[in-house]
Design an enzyme around this catalytic site. Structure first.
Site, PDB file in Angstrom:
ATOM      1  N   GLU A 157       0.856  -1.239  -0.054  1.00  0.00           N
ATOM      2  CA  GLU A 157      -0.102  -0.061   0.053  1.00  0.00           C
ATOM      3  C   GLU A 157       0.856   1.110   0.066  1.00  0.00           C
ATOM      4  OE1 GLU A 157      -3.653   0.224  -0.122  1.00  0.00           O
ATOM      5  OE2 GLU A 157      -3.420  -1.937  -0.432  1.00  0.00           O
ATOM      6  N   THR A 158       1.891   1.365   0.589  1.00  0.00           N
ATOM      7  CA  THR A 158       2.519   2.561   0.866  1.00  0.00           C
ATOM      8  C   THR A 158       4.204   2.302   0.267  1.00  0.00           C
ATOM      9  OG1 THR A 158       3.587   1.873   3.010  1.00  0.00           O
ATOM     10  CG2 THR A 158       1.334   2.815   2.949  1.00  0.00           C
TER      11      THR A 158
END
Length: 348
Positions: A157-158
């Protein structure tokens, strides 16, 4: 009343899945009193819904869910500090498995806002995460698996996810892709002002049930934008609202100030919250990992079994599951790396 509110708070995920499983979930939970009313040619009333909610609140399933989503007071969370002897039991278990030095190794290029202390605070807020099990389940192994699962999703996600990045441009030395997580605080390309990422305001219309249940705040006369923020990249008002309720006891706090999900320890708490909450008709990731959720025969026929793969389905199944996708494969690769580092047994 709080128990019925819990059922309502679980509703946002229902609108994300128009599957047979969703129909079955609605039928099991709400069809009984609907059928009675239809036989009388009447619509269910608020009182019917409240009564049914209270009936459900006393079920064993709901009691298990309530225990898993319980939180401690934020004033206690504020006192959590690495190495403190008064830290909650689940935090101390995490500290025994993952030191600050190991945190630095696993996330060498992270944004400074993603600190080890904030991660421990997010764990502490939810006592069900890395708790001590009193049955035959292995608390240590479940916690290791929980960490590996979270970290794999964090990285997808990051993460920077750049195999060709120039190490000279990084704050720290070169790292493999699985160690490039927690770089982005907010979704790439999204800004609070301007016209970017306005798709995250589409559910703000007060004439829709999402906009009515989770009323969006405004900035400069325009709806706030609930794009991805934090380690989970929490998005949409129908997630910000329930998360706000879990943290502050009201749905408006984070709907009015969504930036808090990126700028405070909520950047990790949003991830632990999502980890513990069921996503009807899907179970919570917590209950998948600790085997509270057990697949029935139909689940098995559809290839649904406890394990990391099912957490991807819980988190982003509509996009990444049902076919081979790059995102899902990346999550699996990251999980294997974190599992190996954290001594997670993934052979069974």
């Amino acid at each position: 009343m709080r128990s019925f509110i819990l059922i309502v708070l679980l509703a946002p995920a229902i609108q994300m899945e128009r599957s047979e499983l969703t129909k079955k979930f609605v039928k099991i939970f709400f069809q009984p009193f609907i059928d009675i009313k239809l036989q009388r040619n009447e619509l269910p009333t608020r009182e019917d819904a409240m009564k049914r909610g209270e009936e459900l609140s006393n079920s064993s399933i709901i009691n298990i869910i309530k225990e898993s989503v319980a939180t401690i007071d934020s004033s206690t969370v504020d006192q959590i500090t690495p190495g403190c002897s008064t830290n909650p039991d689940n935090v101390r278990l995490v500290e025994s498995l993952l030191s600050l030095a190991q945190w630095e190794y696993l996330f060498p290029i992270r944004n400074p806002s993603y600190s080890y202390k904030r991660f421990l605070q997010a764990i502490g807020k939810f006592p069900s995460v890395c708790k001590t099990y009193t049955d035959s389940r292995d608390s240590d192994q479940i916690c290791r698996k929980t960490l590996a699962t979270m970290f794999a999703h964090f990285t997808q996600e990051t993460g920077l996810r750049d195999p060709y990045a120039n190490p000279d441009t990084w704050r720290k030395k070169d790292a493999e892709m699985w160690r490039q997580g927690l770089v982005h605080l907010t979704e790439m390309g999204c800004e609070e002002e301007g016209d970017s990422c306005t798709q995250y305001s589409k559910a703000c219309d007060p004439n829709t049930w999402q906009g009515n249940a989770w009323p969006c705040g405004k900035m400069s006369g325009k709806w706030n934008k609930y794009y991805g923020r934090g380690a989970k990249q929490l998005s949409h008002n129908y997630n910000y609202g329930p998360f706000s309720y879990a943290m502050f006891g009201n749905v408006t706090k984070l709907l009015e100030s969504p930036s808090l999900v990126a700028s405070s320890w909520l950047n990790f708490a949003s991830a632990t919250w999502f980890y513990t909450y069921p996503q009807p008709p899907k179970p919570s990731m917590l209950h998948v990992i600790d085997c509270t959720w057990v697949p029935n025969e139909k689940d098995k026929q559809r290839g649904l079994e406890s394990g990391f793969g099912l957490t991807t389905m819980v988190m982003n199944g509509g996009i990444e599951c049902g076919r081979e996708t790059t995102q899902a494969m990346s999550r699996q690769d990251y999980y294997r790396k974190f599992a190996e580092y954290l001594n997670v047994n993934i052979t069974g």
